[in-house]
Write an enzyme that holds these catalytic residues in place. Structure first.
Site, PDB file in Angstrom:
ATOM      1  N   ARG A  46      48.175  40.325  46.614  1.00 12.06           N
ATOM      2  CA  ARG A  46      46.807  40.829  46.747  1.00 12.06           C
ATOM      3  C   ARG A  46      46.155  40.130  47.943  1.00 12.06           C
ATOM      4  NH1 ARG A  46      44.475  37.903  41.285  1.00 12.06           N
ATOM      5  NH2 ARG A  46      45.371  35.871  41.732  1.00 12.06           N
ATOM      6  N   ASN A  70      37.481  40.983  43.820  1.00 16.14           N
ATOM      7  CA  ASN A  70      37.911  39.857  42.979  1.00 16.14           C
ATOM      8  C   ASN A  70      38.023  38.605  43.837  1.00 16.14           C
ATOM      9  OD1 ASN A  70      39.173  39.214  40.190  1.00 16.14           O
ATOM     10  ND2 ASN A  70      40.531  38.208  41.651  1.00 16.14           N
ATOM     11  N   GLU A  71      37.266  37.598  43.491  1.00 14.42           N
ATOM     12  CA  GLU A  71      37.365  36.288  44.155  1.00 14.42           C
ATOM     13  C   GLU A  71      37.566  36.408  45.667  1.00 14.42           C
ATOM     14  OE1 GLU A  71      40.293  33.794  42.315  1.00 14.42           O
ATOM     15  OE2 GLU A  71      39.008  33.395  40.596  1.00 14.42           O
ATOM     16  N   GLU A 125      36.101  34.707  34.105  1.00 16.46           N
ATOM     17  CA  GLU A 125      37.487  34.396  33.735  1.00 16.46           C
ATOM     18  C   GLU A 125      37.557  32.944  33.299  1.00 16.46           C
ATOM     19  OE1 GLU A 125      40.204  35.057  36.976  1.00 16.46           O
ATOM     20  OE2 GLU A 125      39.494  37.084  37.327  1.00 16.46           O
ATOM     21  N   GLU A 145      52.424  36.578  37.845  1.00 17.97           N
ATOM     22  CA  GLU A 145      51.750  35.628  36.940  1.00 17.97           C
ATOM     23  C   GLU A 145      52.337  35.641  35.529  1.00 17.97           C
ATOM     24  OE1 GLU A 145      47.928  37.411  38.092  1.00 17.97           O
ATOM     25  OE2 GLU A 145      47.304  35.384  38.618  1.00 17.97           O
ATOM     26  N   GLN A 146      53.647  35.773  35.436  1.00 13.35           N
ATOM     27  CA  GLN A 146      54.291  35.916  34.124  1.00 13.35           C
ATOM     28  C   GLN A 146      54.057  34.726  33.200  1.00 13.35           C
ATOM     29  OE1 GLN A 146      58.004  36.728  36.127  1.00 13.35           O
ATOM     30  NE2 GLN A 146      58.298  38.553  34.881  1.00 13.35           N
TER      31      GLN A 146
HETATM   32  C1  GAL Z   1      42.064  34.021  39.196  1.00 15.63           C
HETATM   33  C2  GAL Z   1      42.196  35.495  39.515  1.00 15.63           C
HETATM   34  C3  GAL Z   1      42.892  36.253  38.407  1.00 15.63           C
HETATM   35  C4  GAL Z   1      44.145  35.518  37.990  1.00 15.63           C
HETATM   36  C5  GAL Z   1      43.772  34.112  37.575  1.00 15.63           C
HETATM   37  C6  GAL Z   1      44.921  33.275  37.074  1.00 15.63           C
HETATM   38  O1  GAL Z   1      41.792  33.264  40.307  1.00 15.63           O
HETATM   39  O2  GAL Z   1      40.935  36.067  39.730  1.00 15.63           O
HETATM   40  O3  GAL Z   1      43.209  37.558  38.864  1.00 15.63           O
HETATM   41  O4  GAL Z   1      45.044  35.484  39.041  1.00 15.63           O
HETATM   42  O5  GAL Z   1      43.229  33.448  38.679  1.00 15.63           O
HETATM   43  O6  GAL Z   1      44.499  31.963  36.759  1.00 15.63           O
END
Ligand code: GAL
Length: 695
Positions: free
Chosen positions: A141, A179-180, A331, A379-380
């Protein structure tokens, strides 16, 4: 559980959901001020990664865990627009409807953090170029170029399609843009934009050459296109303006989508973005980004280790300062992450304690990342709430417990927010200016800030962390650690507030620079030297601690120490250096002077925690800051949210031993049976949420 309990629960759930649907979260028409709504627990959910036949089961499990909200869609561009101009949002609509059936509201993410392959293949200019000239590739991404006009057109189109379809959807309560935001681009087009941006900012090259002192090292510019897009070091004036340009470019990137959504979406739907970088990242100005958003939100991760109570609390308070309002944790980790060197799990109870800490500091919603890990993808290993089989993981009951508690406390918390008598000033300009030239690599601005913050929190005080340009009325005491950039305008505002009765404590490195990152000719604290009646004669990066003492005790300064001078009899010298590096021996380290109805104090050193404690205790006493709670056992954190006629106190035992905490007055136990208590017993990671009548 008897039938009555089940019915009561169902009614409570329904009322939370109804209030969501019909405006408990509402926005003043035309205004940007979020009203505190219900207290929500939720998760990021990626229906596009799973067969549709599974969705109902996911949502059922969420409902059983008392989750109220899912964030959906933020990486799903290739499902939403499988080929250029062919949109498929039916699946998303079905997901939103199914969530509604389970009384789960939806925040829709625009998918612009992850462009589909067809887009970047057809328009490689939309890809980000790093500082070495390398173009990002599809398959990760954040591969897009934030400054690219074509990319923005695509972003606006997808945002508009989403808003047309969901802008009136009763189950969609808000929007997250992208996103971020993170990486900028260094391509030739972005460089040209930077040069054009400078032209607007400075008007003439003469002004730019003057403000950046470009006579130094023959940097003088005769044409705008000679100005570099800095990717490493450079003139501090150039570097500072580049940060401003990056901030404006992200803001404009965001604005295109905000405008597209606002055109079609009902006002009750909020617009936010989830800012990352563990809150403290400074690649752009977060105040600037939040300006046109309805709600601030951030992604709160611990990473390796365990909750750093002061750091995390400070970050919540800092995020609350972005819009000076309650915020969302968009998050957080359900146990552990996948990106730290060691991705250990939080202890049992720690995830719940973290959620309540967020609420105590002003969060109105906490969402986990994520519900269930994708079977493949990068991110498994990340923590999730259900496993690859779709069944609850060991963290599920803890999250369900938190969800039940949020439901119970929601009504009392509605309309409450933290209210502080004390503020810490923060400025991105100052942070950038110091970090361009740290002078001592051990000068960590966050640590310096936490030195102040932690001491105030130990006194049980609510602390705001606000932009240095924020109006300060209402605060009794304002502290400015590391406020390196003080322009004449900022100095005038601070001084006016002091004259009206405020107490200002300037910390080390304050007032060295002006708004162009040029040295202030008055020395430190620049335009405030006259008001202070003293100044910094010389600053020193310390190799070893030096002794410091005064009426408040004896201790040491380390990392940074400034030799102060007091010019008037009205100045009090509160601390002196002892025998140290020779230059500092016997010199003032802290001076203070009353000005108008208030007081300015300058503390020129980074003090050890014990001395800092006594120095700031004096400051709070002198500023008549009132205690907010009685004394508490050492590991217990107290947070206060104030409402109309009542206050809510969140008490969290971050330690490993059971503690008994006496309450300053009788309070209602919101997580228990509502009884009135005068003492609470908190287990390790224990939480009490208490309501006190203040009428
Ligand atoms: C954040 C991100 C998420 C995911 C998460 C994992 O920084 O916005 O999409 O990757 O980290 O910790």
């Amino acid at each position: 559980m008897n039938v009555k309990t089940i019915l009561c629960r169902a009614m409570r759930r329904r009322s939370v959901w109804l209030s969501l649907m019909f405006g408990a979260i509402s926005f003043a028409s035309g205004g940007l001020c979020a009203q505190s709504g219900s207290l929500l627990l939720g998760s990021a959910w990626y229906p596009e990664q799973w067969p549709e036949s599974r969705w109902d089961q996911d949502l059922r499990l969420m409902e059983e865990a008392h989750l109220d909200v899912v964030r959906v869609g933020e990486f799903a561009w290739s499902r939403m627009e499988p080929s250029q101009g062919h949109y498929d949002l039916d699946w998303l609509e079905r997901a939103v409807r199914l969530a509604e059936k389970h009384h789960i509201a939806v925040v829709l993410g625009t998918p612009t953090d992850a462009p589909p392959a067809w887009l970047t293949a057809a328009h490689p200019e939309t890809l980000r170029m790093d500082a070495t000239g390398h173009l990002a590739e599809h398959g990760n991404r954040r591969q897009f170029n934030y400054a690219n006009p074509h990319y923005r057109v695509y972003c606006a189109e997808i945002a508009e399609q989403l808003a047309r379809r969901f802008g009136h959807d009763p189950n969609v309560i808000g929007w997250q843009i992208g996103n971020e935001y993170s990486d900028e681009s260094f391509d030739p087009e972005t460089k040209r934009q930077f040069q054009d941006w400078l032209k607007v900012r400075f008007g003439t090259l003469d002004a730019l050459n003057r403000d950046w002192t470009t006579a130094y090292w023959s940097q003088t510019y005769d044409r705008w296109d000679e100005i570099p897009l800095p990717s490493g070091g450079g003139n501090p004036g150039l570097l500072l303006e580049h940060r401003h340009f990056v901030s404006d470019t992200w803001r404009d990137f965001q604005h295109v989508q905000v405008a597209a959504i606002r055109k079609f979406a009902e006002k009750r739907q909020f617009i936010t973005t989830n800012l990352g970088g563990l809150g403290w990242s400074d690649n752009f100005d977060h105040y600037e980004i939040n300006n046109e958003l309805d709600l601030a939100s951030w992604d709160d991760y611990v990473g390796q280790g365990h909750l750093n109570v002061a750091r995390n609390g400070a970050m919540h308070d800092f995020v609350r300062g972005w819009k000076r309002a309650n915020f969302w944790v968009m998050e957080t980790q359900p146990g552990f992450v996948n990106w730290a060197p060691v991705n250990n799990a939080l202890d049992p109870g720690e995830t719940r304690a973290m959620a309540w800490q967020a609420v105590g500091h002003g969060a109105d919603a906490v969402l986990y990342w994520q519900w269930r890990s994708a079977l493949n993808g990068q991110e498994q290993y990340h923590g999730a709430i259900v496993g690859p089989d779709g069944e609850p993981l060991p963290i599920y009951p803890e999250i369900a417990r938190t969800g039940g508690e949020f439901e119970r406390a929601a009504k009392a918390l509605q309309g409450t927010s933290p209210v502080a008598q004390v503020a810490l000033l923060h400025s991105y300009d100052s942070r950038w200016a110091i970090d361009f030239q740290p002078h001592n690599r051990n000068y960590d601005q966050l640590e310096v800030l936490l030195g102040y913050y932690g001491t105030l929190r130990e006194q049980g005080l609510t602390v705001d962390v606000v932009n240095a340009t924020t109006p300060l009325d209402g605060y009794k005491l304002v502290l400015a650690p590391s406020l390196n950039v003080i322009s004449a305008e900022l100095a005038a505002r601070l001084l006016a507030w002091v004259e009206r009765g405020g107490s200002l404590v300037l910390g080390p490195r304050s007032g060295m620079k002006d708004e162009h990152d040029s040295l202030n000719v008055q020395r430190q604290p620049g335009p405030l030297v006259d008001a202070l009646g003293g100044r910094v004669e010389q600053f020193y990066a310390l190799e070893a601690p030096v002794p410091v003492s005064g009426e408040d005790g004896t201790g040491t300064a380390s990392v940074w120490a400034e030799q102060l001078s007091a010019h008037t009899d009205a100045d009090e010298v509160l601390l002196h250096y002892g025998k140290g590096n020779g230059w500092l021996d016997g010199q003032p380290a802290m001076i203070s002077r009353s000005v108008g109805k208030g007081r300015i104090t300058y503390l020129g050193a980074v003090l050890d925690p014990a001395l800092m404690r006594s120095v700031l205790q004096r400051s709070t006493r002198a500023a008549h800051v009132e205690p907010e709670f009685g004394p508490l056992p050492p590991d217990v954190e107290v947070c206060r949210r104030v409402g109309d006629g009542h206050s809510i106190y969140v008490l969290i035992n971050h330690g490993a031993a059971v503690v008994h905490a006496a309450l300053p007055s009788a309070m209602h136990d919101l997580l228990g049976d509502g009884h009135s208590l005068t003492e609470v017993v908190l287990d390790a990671q224990g939480v009490a949420v208490l309501e006190a009548d203040t009428r």
